[in-house]
Enzyme design. Structure first.
Site, PDB file in Angstrom:
ATOM      1  N   ASP A  33       0.845  -1.198   0.000  1.00 56.46           N
ATOM      2  CA  ASP A  33       0.000   0.000   0.000  1.00 56.46           C
ATOM      3  C   ASP A  33       0.883   1.251   0.000  1.00 56.46           C
ATOM      4  O   ASP A  33       1.903   1.317   0.699  1.00 56.46           O
ATOM      5  CB  ASP A  33      -0.915  -0.007   1.239  1.00 56.46           C
ATOM      6  CG  ASP A  33      -2.069   0.971   1.103  1.00 56.46           C
ATOM      7  OD1 ASP A  33      -3.218   0.517   0.964  1.00 56.46           O
ATOM      8  OD2 ASP A  33      -1.817   2.205   1.129  1.00 56.46           O
ATOM      9  N   ILE A  34       0.492   2.245  -0.761  1.00 58.14           N
ATOM     10  CA  ILE A  34       1.294   3.466  -0.904  1.00 58.14           C
ATOM     11  C   ILE A  34       1.258   4.315   0.372  1.00 58.14           C
ATOM     12  O   ILE A  34       2.168   5.112   0.616  1.00 58.14           O
ATOM     13  CB  ILE A  34       0.790   4.272  -2.133  1.00 58.14           C
ATOM     14  CG1 ILE A  34       1.883   5.196  -2.653  1.00 58.14           C
ATOM     15  CG2 ILE A  34      -0.480   5.041  -1.826  1.00 58.14           C
ATOM     16  CD1 ILE A  34       1.575   5.771  -4.041  1.00 58.14           C
ATOM     17  N   ASN A  91     -12.854  -3.486   2.317  1.00 57.12           N
ATOM     18  CA  ASN A  91     -13.876  -2.444   2.396  1.00 57.12           C
ATOM     19  C   ASN A  91     -14.760  -2.519   1.158  1.00 57.12           C
ATOM     20  O   ASN A  91     -14.270  -2.754   0.053  1.00 57.12           O
ATOM     21  CB  ASN A  91     -13.210  -1.071   2.476  1.00 57.12           C
ATOM     22  CG  ASN A  91     -12.387  -0.903   3.739  1.00 57.12           C
ATOM     23  OD1 ASN A  91     -12.788  -1.344   4.801  1.00 57.12           O
ATOM     24  ND2 ASN A  91     -11.228  -0.265   3.612  1.00 57.12           N
ATOM     25  N   GLU A  99     -12.428   3.211  -1.176  1.00 55.35           N
ATOM     26  CA  GLU A  99     -11.967   4.340  -1.994  1.00 55.35           C
ATOM     27  C   GLU A  99     -11.684   3.916  -3.432  1.00 55.35           C
ATOM     28  O   GLU A  99     -11.944   4.682  -4.362  1.00 55.35           O
ATOM     29  CB  GLU A  99     -10.687   4.942  -1.389  1.00 55.35           C
ATOM     30  CG  GLU A  99     -10.931   5.655  -0.076  1.00 55.35           C
ATOM     31  CD  GLU A  99      -9.626   6.091   0.582  1.00 55.35           C
ATOM     32  OE1 GLU A  99      -8.572   6.021  -0.061  1.00 55.35           O
ATOM     33  OE2 GLU A  99      -9.696   6.474   1.763  1.00 55.35           O
ATOM     34  N   HIS A 104     -10.180  -5.357  -3.372  1.00 55.93           N
ATOM     35  CA  HIS A 104      -8.856  -5.538  -2.793  1.00 55.93           C
ATOM     36  C   HIS A 104      -8.984  -5.946  -1.343  1.00 55.93           C
ATOM     37  O   HIS A 104      -9.885  -5.497  -0.639  1.00 55.93           O
ATOM     38  CB  HIS A 104      -8.003  -4.259  -2.905  1.00 55.93           C
ATOM     39  CG  HIS A 104      -8.682  -3.021  -2.411  1.00 55.93           C
ATOM     40  ND1 HIS A 104      -9.645  -2.359  -3.149  1.00 55.93           N
ATOM     41  CD2 HIS A 104      -8.552  -2.318  -1.249  1.00 55.93           C
ATOM     42  CE1 HIS A 104     -10.065  -1.297  -2.474  1.00 55.93           C
ATOM     43  NE2 HIS A 104      -9.426  -1.260  -1.309  1.00 55.93           N
ATOM     44  N   MET A 105      -8.080  -6.809  -0.923  1.00 60.44           N
ATOM     45  CA  MET A 105      -8.006  -7.218   0.472  1.00 60.44           C
ATOM     46  C   MET A 105      -6.785  -6.563   1.081  1.00 60.44           C
ATOM     47  O   MET A 105      -5.689  -6.657   0.543  1.00 60.44           O
ATOM     48  CB  MET A 105      -7.869  -8.748   0.551  1.00 60.44           C
ATOM     49  CG  MET A 105      -8.019  -9.308   1.937  1.00 60.44           C
ATOM     50  SD  MET A 105      -9.728  -9.221   2.536  1.00 60.44           S
ATOM     51  CE  MET A 105     -10.492 -10.566   1.620  1.00 60.44           C
ATOM     52  N   HIS A 106      -7.003  -5.856   2.185  1.00 66.63           N
ATOM     53  CA  HIS A 106      -5.879  -5.295   2.935  1.00 66.63           C
ATOM     54  C   HIS A 106      -5.326  -6.381   3.855  1.00 66.63           C
ATOM     55  O   HIS A 106      -6.096  -7.063   4.536  1.00 66.63           O
ATOM     56  CB  HIS A 106      -6.339  -4.149   3.841  1.00 66.63           C
ATOM     57  CG  HIS A 106      -6.886  -2.952   3.128  1.00 66.63           C
ATOM     58  ND1 HIS A 106      -6.164  -1.796   2.943  1.00 66.63           N
ATOM     59  CD2 HIS A 106      -8.102  -2.708   2.575  1.00 66.63           C
ATOM     60  CE1 HIS A 106      -6.906  -0.898   2.316  1.00 66.63           C
ATOM     61  NE2 HIS A 106      -8.092  -1.428   2.083  1.00 66.63           N
TER      62      HIS A 106
HETATM   63  P1  5GP Z   1      -9.875   1.338   0.319  1.00 65.17           P
HETATM   64  O1  5GP Z   1     -10.129   2.540   1.151  1.00 65.17           O
HETATM   65  O2  5GP Z   1     -10.476   1.437  -1.067  1.00 65.17           O
HETATM   66  O3  5GP Z   1     -10.231   0.055   1.007  1.00 65.17           O
HETATM   67  O4  5GP Z   1      -8.303   1.252   0.164  1.00 65.17           O
HETATM   68  C1  5GP Z   1      -7.593   1.762  -0.924  1.00 65.17           C
HETATM   69  C2  5GP Z   1      -6.129   1.672  -0.571  1.00 65.17           C
HETATM   70  O5  5GP Z   1      -5.388   1.874  -1.757  1.00 65.17           O
HETATM   71  C3  5GP Z   1      -5.659   2.716   0.441  1.00 65.17           C
HETATM   72  O6  5GP Z   1      -5.095   2.057   1.570  1.00 65.17           O
HETATM   73  C4  5GP Z   1      -4.633   3.535  -0.337  1.00 65.17           C
HETATM   74  O7  5GP Z   1      -3.532   3.949   0.447  1.00 65.17           O
HETATM   75  C5  5GP Z   1      -4.217   2.575  -1.441  1.00 65.17           C
HETATM   76  N1  5GP Z   1      -3.783   3.234  -2.663  1.00 65.17           N
HETATM   77  C6  5GP Z   1      -4.402   4.264  -3.315  1.00 65.17           C
HETATM   78  N2  5GP Z   1      -3.728   4.612  -4.423  1.00 65.17           N
HETATM   79  C7  5GP Z   1      -2.639   3.773  -4.476  1.00 65.17           C
HETATM   80  C8  5GP Z   1      -1.563   3.656  -5.405  1.00 65.17           C
HETATM   81  O8  5GP Z   1      -1.453   4.367  -6.401  1.00 65.17           O
HETATM   82  N3  5GP Z   1      -0.654   2.675  -5.151  1.00 65.17           N
HETATM   83  C9  5GP Z   1      -0.745   1.860  -4.057  1.00 65.17           C
HETATM   84  N4  5GP Z   1       0.210   0.928  -3.902  1.00 65.17           N
HETATM   85  N5  5GP Z   1      -1.755   1.950  -3.162  1.00 65.17           N
HETATM   86  C10 5GP Z   1      -2.685   2.901  -3.382  1.00 65.17           C
END
Ligand code: 5GP
Length: 119
Positions: A33-34, A91, A99, A104-106
């Site tokens: 994650d970035i 999420n 977002e 995706h799975m964290h």
């Molecule tokens: P969500 O809130 O959709 O569950 O999580 C999206 C995740 O994607 C966030 O933790 C965010 O930091 C990560 N993310 C967003 N843009 C990028 C990117 O360009 N590269 C990477 N590696 N992660 C990203």
């Protein structure tokens, strides 16, 4: 929700923007994650165009679904999280605060992650 092929993870899958790859197979990609929320924060995604878990469960093949589950476990093991433990979260939608509209799975680990919800 229709799949938006301009989402950031679709661009990563097409190689249009870079990522720090952790693991890959025919059906999945795992990358860091970035904006990590823990010492280890990995995202595991299917390569297919699925918005969230409900879409994936309804439309992905049995092979894709099995590969996704295997990839999550493999990514956690490869990151050295098995002994200390970890949390996996997907999420979904507005209430889930999703977002990026590509499933995706964290995987969060490397320290005590804390309660499931902030109180
Ligand atoms: P969500 O809130 O959709 O569950 O999580 C999206 C995740 O994607 C966030 O933790 C965010 O930091 C990560 N993310 C967003 N843009 C990028 C990117 O360009 N590269 C990477 N590696 N992660 C990203």
């Amino acid at each position: 929700m229709a799949y938006d092929d301009q989402n950031i993870f679709a661009k990563i899958l097409r190689g249009e923007i870079p990522c720090q790859t952790h693991d890959e197979c025919d059906h999945t990609l795992a990358f860091h994650d970035i904006q990590p929320q823990a010492p280890t924060h990995i995202l595991v995604i299917p390569k297919g165009a699925y918005t969230d878990m409900s879409d994936f469960a309804a439309h992905a093949s049995a092979e894709e679904q099995a590969a996704f589950i295997a990839a999550i476990g493999r990514a956690a093991t490869k990151a050295g999280l098995t002994e200390g433990g970890y949390r996996i979260i997907a999420n979904s939608g507005a209430h889930g605060c999703q977002e990026v509209p590509h499933l995706h799975m964290h995987i969060l680990g490397g320290e005590v992650i804390g309660p499931l919800r902030a109180r």
